[in-house]
Scaffold this motif. Structure first.
Motif, PDB file in Angstrom:
ATOM      1  N   PHE A   1     -15.993   2.783 -10.234  1.00 55.27           N
ATOM      2  CA  PHE A   1     -14.811   3.476 -10.254  1.00 55.27           C
ATOM      3  C   PHE A   1     -14.267   2.924  -9.194  1.00 55.27           C
ATOM      4  CE2 PHE A   1     -13.182   6.738  -9.319  1.00 55.27           C
ATOM      5  CZ  PHE A   1     -12.111   7.806 -10.729  1.00 55.27           C
ATOM      6  N   LEU A   2     -14.317   2.655  -8.089  1.00 55.54           N
ATOM      7  CA  LEU A   2     -13.561   2.374  -7.385  1.00 55.54           C
ATOM      8  C   LEU A   2     -13.109   0.811  -6.998  1.00 55.54           C
ATOM      9  CD1 LEU A   2     -14.594   4.441  -3.729  1.00 55.54           C
ATOM     10  CD2 LEU A   2     -12.952   5.268  -5.791  1.00 55.54           C
ATOM     11  N   CYS A   3     -13.501  -0.265  -7.454  1.00 53.32           N
ATOM     12  CA  CYS A   3     -13.372  -1.730  -7.121  1.00 53.32           C
ATOM     13  C   CYS A   3     -12.805  -2.170  -8.554  1.00 53.32           C
ATOM     14  CB  CYS A   3     -14.627  -2.090  -6.557  1.00 53.32           C
ATOM     15  SG  CYS A   3     -15.419  -1.456  -5.105  1.00 53.32           S
ATOM     16  N   TRP A   4     -13.317  -1.957  -9.808  1.00 51.64           N
ATOM     17  CA  TRP A   4     -12.367  -2.068 -11.084  1.00 51.64           C
ATOM     18  C   TRP A   4     -12.008  -1.225 -11.425  1.00 51.64           C
ATOM     19  CZ3 TRP A   4     -14.352  -0.597 -16.104  1.00 51.64           C
ATOM     20  CH2 TRP A   4     -15.532  -0.166 -15.614  1.00 51.64           C
ATOM     21  N   TYR A   5     -12.397  -0.188 -11.921  1.00 50.84           N
ATOM     22  CA  TYR A   5     -11.600   1.107 -13.407  1.00 50.84           C
ATOM     23  C   TYR A   5     -10.826   1.592 -12.084  1.00 50.84           C
ATOM     24  CZ  TYR A   5     -10.327   5.108 -15.065  1.00 50.84           C
ATOM     25  OH  TYR A   5      -9.959   5.921 -15.932  1.00 50.84           O
ATOM     26  N   ARG A   6     -10.826   2.258 -11.093  1.00 48.66           N
ATOM     27  CA  ARG A   6      -9.185   1.829 -10.471  1.00 48.66           C
ATOM     28  C   ARG A   6      -8.110   1.182 -10.076  1.00 48.66           C
ATOM     29  NH1 ARG A   6      -7.837   6.752 -10.642  1.00 48.66           N
ATOM     30  NH2 ARG A   6      -5.987   6.703  -9.199  1.00 48.66           N
ATOM     31  N   PRO A   7      -8.610   0.197 -10.179  1.00 49.59           N
ATOM     32  CA  PRO A   7      -7.592  -1.008  -9.800  1.00 49.59           C
ATOM     33  C   PRO A   7      -6.867  -1.187 -11.038  1.00 49.59           C
ATOM     34  CG  PRO A   7      -9.402  -1.565  -8.634  1.00 49.59           C
ATOM     35  CD  PRO A   7     -10.061  -0.414  -9.391  1.00 49.59           C
ATOM     36  N   VAL A   8      -7.478  -1.094 -12.855  1.00 46.75           N
ATOM     37  CA  VAL A   8      -7.222  -1.394 -13.560  1.00 46.75           C
ATOM     38  C   VAL A   8      -6.571  -0.481 -14.151  1.00 46.75           C
ATOM     39  CG1 VAL A   8      -9.330  -0.507 -14.951  1.00 46.75           C
ATOM     40  CG2 VAL A   8      -8.000  -2.491 -16.127  1.00 46.75           C
ATOM     41  N   TYR A   9      -7.043   0.984 -13.366  1.00 46.00           N
ATOM     42  CA  TYR A   9      -5.832   2.247 -13.998  1.00 46.00           C
ATOM     43  C   TYR A   9      -4.520   1.672 -13.186  1.00 46.00           C
ATOM     44  CZ  TYR A   9      -4.370   6.916 -14.536  1.00 46.00           C
ATOM     45  OH  TYR A   9      -4.350   7.884 -14.369  1.00 46.00           O
ATOM     46  N   LYS A  10      -4.469   0.917 -11.955  1.00 43.66           N
ATOM     47  CA  LYS A  10      -3.500   1.413 -11.345  1.00 43.66           C
ATOM     48  C   LYS A  10      -2.742  -0.047 -11.795  1.00 43.66           C
ATOM     49  CE  LYS A  10      -1.512   0.516  -6.829  1.00 43.66           C
ATOM     50  NZ  LYS A  10      -2.034   0.229  -4.866  1.00 43.66           N
ATOM     51  N   ALA A  11      -3.120  -0.640 -12.342  1.00 42.69           N
ATOM     52  CA  ALA A  11      -2.184  -2.314 -12.545  1.00 42.69           C
ATOM     53  C   ALA A  11      -1.732  -1.697 -14.107  1.00 42.69           C
ATOM     54  CB  ALA A  11      -3.378  -3.138 -13.069  1.00 42.69           C
ATOM     55  N   PHE A  12      -2.113  -1.177 -14.950  1.00 43.52           N
ATOM     56  CA  PHE A  12      -1.012  -0.406 -16.625  1.00 43.52           C
ATOM     57  C   PHE A  12      -0.670   0.157 -16.003  1.00 43.52           C
ATOM     58  CE2 PHE A  12      -5.521  -1.578 -17.956  1.00 43.52           C
ATOM     59  CZ  PHE A  12      -5.076  -2.673 -19.198  1.00 43.52           C
ATOM     60  N   ARG A  13      -0.804   1.482 -15.085  1.00 45.00           N
ATOM     61  CA  ARG A  13      -0.120   2.442 -14.644  1.00 45.00           C
ATOM     62  C   ARG A  13       1.606   2.144 -13.893  1.00 45.00           C
ATOM     63  NH1 ARG A  13      -1.906   6.213 -10.217  1.00 45.00           N
ATOM     64  NH2 ARG A  13      -1.412   4.192  -8.497  1.00 45.00           N
ATOM     65  N   THR A  14       1.426   1.073 -13.229  1.00 42.88           N
ATOM     66  CA  THR A  14       2.416   0.285 -12.179  1.00 42.88           C
ATOM     67  C   THR A  14       2.902  -1.326 -12.164  1.00 42.88           C
ATOM     68  OG1 THR A  14       0.567  -0.394 -10.376  1.00 42.88           O
ATOM     69  CG2 THR A  14       1.694   2.109 -10.810  1.00 42.88           C
ATOM     70  N   ASP A  15       1.640  -1.448 -13.312  1.00 42.46           N
ATOM     71  CA  ASP A  15       2.361  -3.000 -13.290  1.00 42.46           C
ATOM     72  C   ASP A  15       1.503  -4.251 -12.913  1.00 42.46           C
ATOM     73  OD1 ASP A  15       2.123  -5.372 -15.448  1.00 42.46           O
ATOM     74  OD2 ASP A  15       5.319  -4.742 -15.682  1.00 42.46           O
ATOM     75  N   SER A  16       0.692  -3.664 -12.102  1.00 43.87           N
ATOM     76  CA  SER A  16       0.527  -4.500 -10.809  1.00 43.87           C
ATOM     77  C   SER A  16       0.250  -5.649 -10.471  1.00 43.87           C
ATOM     78  CB  SER A  16       0.409  -3.579  -9.458  1.00 43.87           C
ATOM     79  OG  SER A  16      -0.171  -4.548  -8.555  1.00 43.87           O
ATOM     80  N   SER A  17       0.551  -7.310 -10.001  1.00 43.82           N
ATOM     81  CA  SER A  17      -0.373  -8.043 -10.571  1.00 43.82           C
ATOM     82  C   SER A  17      -0.950  -8.129  -9.469  1.00 43.82           C
ATOM     83  CB  SER A  17       0.536  -9.208 -10.268  1.00 43.82           C
ATOM     84  OG  SER A  17       1.852  -9.397 -11.147  1.00 43.82           O
ATOM     85  N   PHE A  18      -0.897  -7.499  -7.920  1.00 41.12           N
ATOM     86  CA  PHE A  18      -2.376  -8.156  -7.290  1.00 41.12           C
ATOM     87  C   PHE A  18      -3.762  -7.191  -8.030  1.00 41.12           C
ATOM     88  CE2 PHE A  18      -4.096  -5.657  -4.197  1.00 41.12           C
ATOM     89  CZ  PHE A  18      -4.591  -6.871  -3.314  1.00 41.12           C
ATOM     90  N   SER A  19      -3.531  -5.657  -8.446  1.00 36.45           N
ATOM     91  CA  SER A  19      -4.188  -4.746  -9.159  1.00 36.45           C
ATOM     92  C   SER A  19      -4.899  -6.234 -10.228  1.00 36.45           C
ATOM     93  CB  SER A  19      -3.474  -3.978  -9.398  1.00 36.45           C
ATOM     94  OG  SER A  19      -2.946  -2.788  -8.332  1.00 36.45           O
ATOM     95  N   PHE A  20      -4.004  -6.379 -11.111  1.00 44.01           N
ATOM     96  CA  PHE A  20      -5.017  -7.134 -12.124  1.00 44.01           C
ATOM     97  C   PHE A  20      -5.918  -8.836 -11.901  1.00 44.01           C
ATOM     98  CE2 PHE A  20      -1.161  -5.311 -15.101  1.00 44.01           C
ATOM     99  CZ  PHE A  20      -2.531  -4.984 -16.112  1.00 44.01           C
TER     100      PHE A  20
END
Length: 328
Positions: free
Chosen positions: A194-213
């Protein structure tokens, strides 16, 4: 003969001072004497009016007795002031603690956390804020929800894997290692995924963050490998995959059937993870994200991190002190 007509016994005129013409003129005059003169005669036809004096705007000065406070009174006043300041500081500290607790219960958006959905009377409070319709753009909501469902599906598979390994352990005492590892995988993989791949992809879609992707791609690729290993089912690894299921099926049919079901679930997780990884990568290419943007976001995040700043300042201070001691 005129001299004989006067009274020889009368006093001489020159000897009487009151016979002076100036004196007799004043005594016989109708003018009032000086001692009886009234400078304010009453007028018959006019009414006498008196004008009251206007009150003075100034108050008379009153001298107060100068009394200096005693040392005991001064000390008591100082002590009361210190107690008042201490109460004010304690009140402000309590207010800061309350605000800090409120901030800890809120997500990055400043809203109250709502995940996991726990009762208000529960001692553990929600740790994250999650709202697909509000935070995720419409074109990404479907994929983001599928990632969330994949995470829940993986947790269910891990729980059933624990039950299957426990049943196998009851039928064969030699399978204690696999049962212990199944407990570890459930405790470890459920929150970490949940913390290592779901929340990063959620944040990537929310903020369009390249680092999160990029972080999601790296961790989720490892998750795909783990799903494949779990589906294979290497013996004594704590996974009810295909190999372990066939071994258990020979010893106990019921246990083997349960493990086959778990192996099917792990296989479905592996297939779905590969499909979703490809879908997220296609969306990532359409967002305009790049490795350069990821590096820039990482550098900005590290430089603005207070923990990193404190650690860097401490390291610089220690290095300066070491160099100063070496020169001495």
């Amino acid at each position: 003969m005129s001299g004989y007509d006067s009274n020889p016994f009368a006093e001489p005129v020159s000897d009487n001072p009151f016979n002076d013409p100036s004196v007799t003129q004043v005594t016989n005059s109708s003018v009032e004497p000086v001692d009886q003169y009234n400078p304010f005669p009453a007028s018959d036809g006019l009414a006498t009016q008196t004008t009251p004096a206007a009150p003075s705007p100034f108050q008379p000065a009153v001298l107060q007795p100068s009394t200096e406070p005693s040392p005991q009174a001064t000390a008591a006043a100082a002590q009361a002031n210190l107690l008042r300041q201490q109460e004010e500081l304690e009140r402000k500290a309590a207010e800061l603690d309350r605000r800090e607790q409120e901030l800890q219960t809120r997500g990055p958006s400043g809203k109250e956390n709502n995940w996991p959905p726990l009762p208000k009377s529960f001692p553990i409070k929600p740790c994250f804020y999650q709202d697909f319709s509000e935070e995720i753009p419409p074109e990404y909501q479907r994929v983001c929800k599928m990632m969330y469902y994949l995470w829940m599906f993986g947790c269910v598979a891990l729980f059933l894997n624990l039950l299957a390994c426990m049943a196998f352990f009851f039928t064969d005492a030699k399978q204690g290692v696999g049962f212990g590892l199944s407990i570890l995988w459930l405790i470890l993989f459920a929150p970490c995924s949940f913390l290592c791949w779901y929340r990063p992809v959620y944040k990537a879609f929310r903020t369009d963050s390249s680092f999160s992707f990029f972080f999601f791609f790296f961790v989720f690729f490892c998750q795909v490998v783990i799903f494949i290993i779990q589906a294979v089912g290497i013996p004594d690894w704590g996974n009810s995959g295909w190999i372990t299921a066939f071994i258990a099926f020979k010893e106990n049919t019921a246990v083997g059937a349960i493990m086959i079901i778990v192996a099917i679930l792990f296989t479905m997780c592996a297939v779905l993870s590969v499909i979703l990884l490809k879908m997220v990568h296609q969306m990532y290419r359409r967002t305009g994200a790049s490795f350069q943007k990821a590096q820039q976001e990482f550098s900005q995040g590290v430089l603005t991190n207070k923990t990193f700043q404190t650690a860097a300042a401490g390291a610089a201070s220690s290095a300066a002190q070491g160099a100063f001691q070496a020169n001495n």
